[in-house]
Design an enzyme around this catalytic site. Structure first.
Site, PDB file in Angstrom:
ATOM      1  N   THR A  12      -1.692   5.732  14.222  1.00 44.43           N
ATOM      2  CA  THR A  12      -1.915   5.383  12.806  1.00 44.43           C
ATOM      3  C   THR A  12      -3.411   5.346  12.525  1.00 44.43           C
ATOM      4  O   THR A  12      -4.209   5.097  13.433  1.00 44.43           O
ATOM      5  CB  THR A  12      -1.293   4.005  12.461  1.00 44.43           C
ATOM      6  OG1 THR A  12      -1.572   3.712  11.079  1.00 44.43           O
ATOM      7  CG2 THR A  12      -1.861   2.879  13.309  1.00 44.43           C
ATOM      8  N   GLY A  13      -3.737   5.583  11.269  1.00 42.26           N
ATOM      9  CA  GLY A  13      -5.140   5.477  10.881  1.00 42.26           C
ATOM     10  C   GLY A  13      -5.379   4.176  10.140  1.00 42.26           C
ATOM     11  O   GLY A  13      -6.491   3.927   9.660  1.00 42.26           O
ATOM     12  N   ASN A  14      -4.338   3.358  10.031  1.00 45.64           N
ATOM     13  CA  ASN A  14      -4.424   2.134   9.239  1.00 45.64           C
ATOM     14  C   ASN A  14      -4.756   0.945  10.147  1.00 45.64           C
ATOM     15  O   ASN A  14      -3.917   0.484  10.920  1.00 45.64           O
ATOM     16  CB  ASN A  14      -3.076   1.924   8.522  1.00 45.64           C
ATOM     17  CG  ASN A  14      -3.109   0.756   7.565  1.00 45.64           C
ATOM     18  OD1 ASN A  14      -3.776  -0.246   7.818  1.00 45.64           O
ATOM     19  ND2 ASN A  14      -2.373   0.870   6.472  1.00 45.64           N
ATOM     20  N   GLU A  46       3.188  14.406   6.850  1.00 42.05           N
ATOM     21  CA  GLU A  46       4.395  13.654   6.466  1.00 42.05           C
ATOM     22  C   GLU A  46       5.343  14.576   5.726  1.00 42.05           C
ATOM     23  O   GLU A  46       4.986  15.105   4.680  1.00 42.05           O
ATOM     24  CB  GLU A  46       4.023  12.455   5.584  1.00 42.05           C
ATOM     25  CG  GLU A  46       3.280  11.395   6.344  1.00 42.05           C
ATOM     26  CD  GLU A  46       3.308  10.029   5.661  1.00 42.05           C
ATOM     27  OE1 GLU A  46       4.026   9.844   4.666  1.00 42.05           O
ATOM     28  OE2 GLU A  46       2.589   9.145   6.157  1.00 42.05           O
ATOM     29  N   ASP A  81       6.332   4.285   9.663  1.00 47.48           N
ATOM     30  CA  ASP A  81       6.189   4.704   8.278  1.00 47.48           C
ATOM     31  C   ASP A  81       6.795   3.603   7.414  1.00 47.48           C
ATOM     32  O   ASP A  81       7.818   3.023   7.763  1.00 47.48           O
ATOM     33  CB  ASP A  81       6.884   6.042   8.002  1.00 47.48           C
ATOM     34  CG  ASP A  81       6.361   6.642   6.711  1.00 47.48           C
ATOM     35  OD1 ASP A  81       5.176   7.030   6.680  1.00 47.48           O
ATOM     36  OD2 ASP A  81       7.114   6.684   5.707  1.00 47.48           O
ATOM     37  N   SER A  82       6.123   3.301   6.330  1.00 49.89           N
ATOM     38  CA  SER A  82       6.579   2.162   5.541  1.00 49.89           C
ATOM     39  C   SER A  82       6.373   2.424   4.058  1.00 49.89           C
ATOM     40  O   SER A  82       5.745   3.400   3.662  1.00 49.89           O
ATOM     41  CB  SER A  82       5.808   0.908   5.966  1.00 49.89           C
ATOM     42  OG  SER A  82       4.434   1.172   6.018  1.00 49.89           O
ATOM     43  N   GLY A 157      -2.859  -2.526   0.912  1.00 47.62           N
ATOM     44  CA  GLY A 157      -1.856  -1.901   0.050  1.00 47.62           C
ATOM     45  C   GLY A 157      -1.384  -2.807  -1.078  1.00 47.62           C
ATOM     46  O   GLY A 157      -2.182  -3.370  -1.834  1.00 47.62           O
ATOM     47  N   TYR A 158      -0.067  -2.980  -1.146  1.00 48.47           N
ATOM     48  CA  TYR A 158       0.544  -3.736  -2.247  1.00 48.47           C
ATOM     49  C   TYR A 158       0.624  -5.241  -1.977  1.00 48.47           C
ATOM     50  O   TYR A 158       1.258  -5.962  -2.744  1.00 48.47           O
ATOM     51  CB  TYR A 158       1.954  -3.187  -2.516  1.00 48.47           C
ATOM     52  CG  TYR A 158       1.959  -1.735  -2.961  1.00 48.47           C
ATOM     53  CD1 TYR A 158       1.760  -1.392  -4.289  1.00 48.47           C
ATOM     54  CD2 TYR A 158       2.142  -0.700  -2.045  1.00 48.47           C
ATOM     55  CE1 TYR A 158       1.752  -0.067  -4.698  1.00 48.47           C
ATOM     56  CE2 TYR A 158       2.132   0.634  -2.437  1.00 48.47           C
ATOM     57  CZ  TYR A 158       1.940   0.938  -3.755  1.00 48.47           C
ATOM     58  OH  TYR A 158       1.918   2.250  -4.158  1.00 48.47           O
ATOM     59  N   LYS A 180       2.003 -13.606   7.524  1.00 47.56           N
ATOM     60  CA  LYS A 180       2.684 -12.395   7.058  1.00 47.56           C
ATOM     61  C   LYS A 180       3.549 -11.804   8.177  1.00 47.56           C
ATOM     62  O   LYS A 180       4.700 -11.411   7.949  1.00 47.56           O
ATOM     63  CB  LYS A 180       1.656 -11.362   6.571  1.00 47.56           C
ATOM     64  CG  LYS A 180       2.297 -10.091   6.047  1.00 47.56           C
ATOM     65  CD  LYS A 180       1.296  -9.038   5.612  1.00 47.56           C
ATOM     66  CE  LYS A 180       1.983  -7.692   5.420  1.00 47.56           C
ATOM     67  NZ  LYS A 180       1.059  -6.586   5.198  1.00 47.56           N
TER      68      LYS A 180
HETATM   69  P1  IMP Z   1       2.274   5.061   5.295  1.00 43.10           P
HETATM   70  O1  IMP Z   1       3.333   4.354   6.067  1.00 43.10           O
HETATM   71  O2  IMP Z   1       0.972   5.081   6.016  1.00 43.10           O
HETATM   72  O3  IMP Z   1       2.714   6.378   4.772  1.00 43.10           O
HETATM   73  O4  IMP Z   1       1.932   4.223   3.998  1.00 43.10           O
HETATM   74  C1  IMP Z   1       2.680   3.182   3.584  1.00 43.10           C
HETATM   75  C2  IMP Z   1       2.085   2.617   2.309  1.00 43.10           C
HETATM   76  O5  IMP Z   1       3.002   1.641   1.835  1.00 43.10           O
HETATM   77  C3  IMP Z   1       0.778   1.894   2.556  1.00 43.10           C
HETATM   78  O6  IMP Z   1      -0.337   2.704   2.362  1.00 43.10           O
HETATM   79  C4  IMP Z   1       0.847   0.776   1.512  1.00 43.10           C
HETATM   80  O7  IMP Z   1       0.421   1.270   0.270  1.00 43.10           O
HETATM   81  C5  IMP Z   1       2.344   0.486   1.456  1.00 43.10           C
HETATM   82  N1  IMP Z   1       2.669  -0.568   2.423  1.00 43.10           N
HETATM   83  C6  IMP Z   1       3.388  -0.447   3.572  1.00 43.10           C
HETATM   84  N2  IMP Z   1       3.446  -1.607   4.222  1.00 43.10           N
HETATM   85  C7  IMP Z   1       2.723  -2.467   3.495  1.00 43.10           C
HETATM   86  C8  IMP Z   1       2.383  -3.826   3.700  1.00 43.10           C
HETATM   87  O8  IMP Z   1       2.718  -4.483   4.702  1.00 43.10           O
HETATM   88  N3  IMP Z   1       1.626  -4.373   2.734  1.00 43.10           N
HETATM   89  C9  IMP Z   1       1.219  -3.705   1.627  1.00 43.10           C
HETATM   90  N4  IMP Z   1       1.483  -2.436   1.413  1.00 43.10           N
HETATM   91  C10 IMP Z   1       2.243  -1.808   2.346  1.00 43.10           C
END
Ligand code: IMP
Length: 203
Positions: A12-14, A46, A81-82, A157-158, A180
């Protein structure tokens, strides 16, 4: 074999996702770090799909191909993925959460729900693990609602517009990482994955 010396490599890059994984895995004496191949984070595409599980499956597949024939080939690999699924919007933005956040921002989502009292939403995370030649997937869910205003500066994110049912009315943006992780979609899925790995410790 999984032991406390085994490094789980998270593709992941997050950095927030990595911090959240560390928060959970430390409790199980498991170690996690970002997957780096040839000095950089591999780019994963993706697929266009409404299913976060499908995206997770595709990510595992891509990582397996990238590390094939390298020193990392036998590593334990973690992908995820989320997304945020808003009921009254038919599950939008779902798998497109990252893109929508970038384009509309948090205020854009609040605007879409202006004067709408039906604010039910959920976060979902599909976590995949590759261990001992086998892929395993777990989905975690966190039910809640969209707040009326942006609150808090924790997380990512959100988080500042999502109020989880299992907390005390604060948004995820007002919760510490530890608070969290106890109730979040990712926390739930990662906990199950950690227990799975521990149960196979002797393999
Ligand atoms: P991906 O899984 O990297 O494609 O991106 C999922 C996106 O969903 C994130 O960039 C957030 O915008 C949102 N997201 C997923 N999980 C969370 C969370 O735990 N908190 C807030 N936003 C989330």
């Amino acid at each position: 074999m999984v032991s406390d010396k085994t490094e789980i490599l998270f593709a992941t890059g997050n950095r927030h996702k990595i911090e959240e994984a560390k928060e959970i895995f430390t409790k199980y004496d498991l170690s996690v770090s970002q997957l780096i191949v040839d000095g950089k984070r591999p780019h994963l595409s993706e697929p266009q799909t409404d299913s976060i599980e499908e995206v997770s499956k595709s990510k595992i597949q891509q990582v397996r191909e990238i590390i094939s024939g390298t020193a990392l080939e036998q590593s334990v690999i973690l992908v995820e993925d989320s997304g945020l699924f808003i009921e009254t919007l038919g599950g939008f933005p779902g798998p497109y959460s990252s893109y929508v956040k970038e384009k509309l921002g948090l205020s854009g989502i609040l605007e879409l729900l202006r004067n709408n009292s039906h604010r039910k939403a959920k976060f979902m995370a599909a976590v995949g693990i590759h261990h001992n030649g086998k892929n395993t997937f777990v989905v975690g869910t966190c039910e809640g609602r969209i707040s009326l205003e942006i609150k808090g500066s924790e997380g990512f994110g959100y988080d500042p517009i999502f109020i989880p049912n299992e907390a005390d009315g604060r948004t995820c943006g007002e919760l510490s990482n530890e608070e969290k992780s106890l109730i979040s979609h990712r926390g739930m899925a990662l906990k199950e994955v950690a227990e799975y790995l521990i149960s196979r410790q002797s393999e």
